[in-house]
Scaffold this motif. Structure first.
Motif, short mmCIF file in Angstrom:
data_model
loop_
_atom_site.label_atom_id
_atom_site.label_comp_id
_atom_site.label_asym_id
_atom_site.label_seq_id
_atom_site.Cartn_x
_atom_site.Cartn_y
_atom_site.Cartn_z
N PRO A 165 0.82 -1.31 0.09
CA PRO A 165 -0.12 -0.02 -0.11
C PRO A 165 1.02 1.35 -0.12
N LYS A 166 0.53 2.09 -0.89
CA LYS A 166 1.08 3.70 -0.75
C LYS A 166 0.16 4.26 -0.24
N VAL A 167 0.68 4.75 1.07
CA VAL A 167 -0.28 5.42 2.19
C VAL A 167 -0.30 6.87 2.10
N PHE A 168 -1.31 7.52 1.94
CA PHE A 168 -1.25 8.96 1.89
C PHE A 168 -2.22 9.65 3.07
N ARG A 169 -1.79 10.81 3.40
CA ARG A 169 -2.74 11.55 4.26
C ARG A 169 -3.57 12.57 3.47
N CYS A 170 -5.01 12.81 4.05
CA CYS A 170 -5.35 14.28 3.46
C CYS A 170 -4.82 15.29 4.17
N SER A 171 -5.07 16.44 3.39
CA SER A 171 -5.18 17.65 4.44
C SER A 171 -5.74 17.71 5.86
N ASP A 172 -5.27 18.31 6.91
CA ASP A 172 -6.21 18.27 8.15
C ASP A 172 -7.69 18.80 7.80
N GLU A 173 -8.24 18.13 8.45
CA GLU A 173 -10.12 18.45 8.37
C GLU A 173 -10.60 17.86 7.08
N MET A 174 -9.84 17.09 6.30
CA MET A 174 -10.32 16.41 5.21
C MET A 174 -10.36 15.03 5.22
N ILE A 175 -11.30 14.40 4.60
CA ILE A 175 -11.37 12.97 4.82
C ILE A 175 -11.56 12.43 3.47
N PHE A 176 -11.19 11.22 3.22
CA PHE A 176 -11.22 10.50 1.88
C PHE A 176 -12.60 9.59 1.89
N ASN A 177 -13.19 10.03 0.75
CA ASN A 177 -14.56 9.64 0.62
C ASN A 177 -14.49 8.24 -0.35
N GLY A 178 -13.56 7.79 -0.54
CA GLY A 178 -13.48 6.52 -1.44
C GLY A 178 -12.87 7.02 -2.96
N THR A 179 -13.16 8.25 -3.28
CA THR A 179 -12.47 8.67 -4.60
C THR A 179 -11.22 9.79 -4.23
N GLU A 180 -11.79 10.71 -3.45
CA GLU A 180 -10.92 12.07 -3.30
C GLU A 180 -11.02 12.24 -1.76
N CYS A 181 -10.06 13.25 -1.48
CA CYS A 181 -10.11 14.01 -0.20
C CYS A 181 -11.15 15.07 -0.48
N VAL A 182 -12.28 15.07 0.67
CA VAL A 182 -13.14 16.07 0.52
C VAL A 182 -13.41 16.81 1.98
N ASP A 183 -13.79 17.77 1.99
CA ASP A 183 -14.08 18.55 3.39
C ASP A 183 -14.75 17.56 4.27
N ARG A 184 -14.29 17.38 5.52
CA ARG A 184 -15.11 16.66 6.52
C ARG A 184 -16.52 17.01 6.62
N ARG A 185 -16.77 18.49 6.69
CA ARG A 185 -18.38 18.85 6.93
C ARG A 185 -19.19 18.40 5.68
N SER A 186 -18.40 18.15 4.66
CA SER A 186 -19.43 17.69 3.64
C SER A 186 -20.03 16.19 3.69
N GLU A 187 -19.44 15.73 4.55
CA GLU A 187 -19.80 14.21 5.06
C GLU A 187 -20.03 14.18 6.46
N CYS A 188 -20.90 13.14 6.87
CA CYS A 188 -20.93 13.04 8.41
C CYS A 188 -19.86 12.98 8.95
N TYR A 189 -19.99 13.51 10.07
CA TYR A 189 -18.38 13.63 11.15
C TYR A 189 -18.15 12.16 11.60
N GLY A 190 -16.94 11.85 11.68
CA GLY A 190 -16.42 10.82 12.44
C GLY A 190 -15.45 10.04 11.73
N PHE A 191 -14.78 9.15 12.46
CA PHE A 191 -13.80 8.11 12.10
C PHE A 191 -14.34 6.98 11.71
N GLU A 192 -15.56 6.58 11.50
CA GLU A 192 -16.32 5.43 11.48
C GLU A 192 -15.70 4.79 10.06
N GLU A 193 -15.67 3.49 10.09
CA GLU A 193 -15.54 2.63 8.96
C GLU A 193 -16.44 2.92 7.75
N ARG A 194 -16.11 2.80 6.47
CA ARG A 194 -16.98 3.04 5.65
C ARG A 194 -18.11 1.71 5.55
#
Ligand SMILES: *[C@@H]1O[C@H](CO)[C@@H](O)[C@H](O)[C@H]1NC(C)=O
Length: 200
Positions: free
Chosen positions: A171-200
């Motif tokens: 695995p090549k492991v990446f981090r999104c910028s702070d406050e961003m989360i990966f939605n399966g395709t790209e890093c998006v604003d955390r607020r555009s999705e429901c908050y949390g660290f839960e698994e997909r």
């Protein structure tokens, strides 16, 4: 209009039918029927029909994402820094990587948690709770090159499966910028999705 004297017109349809009707097809194209069988789906006379066009070879499996037979790739042990930050070691639980920029290049430090602690992908720290809470298991799953997944329990981290020269996957492991989360395709604003660290 009448066709007097034309007699009976008998039309004969001859179908050469090498499809069988299908209960699993829902769209045109190819798909995995099971772990070993690749079929083609088509709709004829309003009915889905399927035809087998490949049985995966031994040591291959039908992959439901790529819809193709892919080899059972071995897992390669490799970690490269792709972006800066702290990263869980993909292969062990009590170790982690620190990636940082210096002199225009990314550098890597391999670090170990104190005894009785494990690296928590949630908090990006070594923690006793992590040691007590979790059993150590591999946190990624690479089935084919190019597979993209979010890291378990931390949607700020994601990975892309890449291939070594010996055809093993890592695995090549990446981090999104702070406050961003990966939605399966790209890093998006955390607020555009429901908050949390839960698994997909
Ligand atoms: C991810 O976010 C992008 C941009 O907001 C959106 O276009 C895309 O559909 C999202 N993908 C998923 C799998 O939710």
């Amino acid at each position: 209009m009448k066709f007097k004297g034309c007699g009976t017109l008998v039309m004969t349809f001859i179908c050469i039918w090498n499809f069988t009707s299908s209960s699993i097809c829902t769209k045109w194209g190819h798909m995995c029927k099971d772990d070993r069988t690749l079929i083609h789906c088509a709709k004829h006379n309003n009915r889905w029909v399927e035809s087998v066009y490949q049985q995966c070879d031994a040591n291959f499996r039908c992959n439901k994402v790529t819809n193709s037979c892919v080899p059972n790739y071995p897992v390669g042990v490799r970690f490269d820094c792709e972006s800066d930050g702290l990263f869980p070691d993909p292969y062990q639980c009590a170790t982690y990587y620190v990636c940082y920029w210096d002199g225009g290049a990314l550098h890597k430090i391999f670090a170990r948690c104190p005894n009785g602690q494990r690296f928590s992908p949630v908090s990006s720290r070594c923690s006793v709770e992590e040691f007590e809470l979790t059993t150590c298991q591999r946190n990624f799953n690479c089935e084919y090159p190019g597979q993209v997944s979010v890291w378990p329990r931390n949607r700020n981290i994601y990975y892309i499966c890449a291939m070594n020269n010996d055809h093993s996957l890592y695995p090549k492991v990446f981090r999104c910028s702070d406050e961003m989360i990966f939605n399966g395709t790209e890093c998006v604003d955390r607020r555009s999705e429901c908050y949390g660290f839960e698994e997909r």
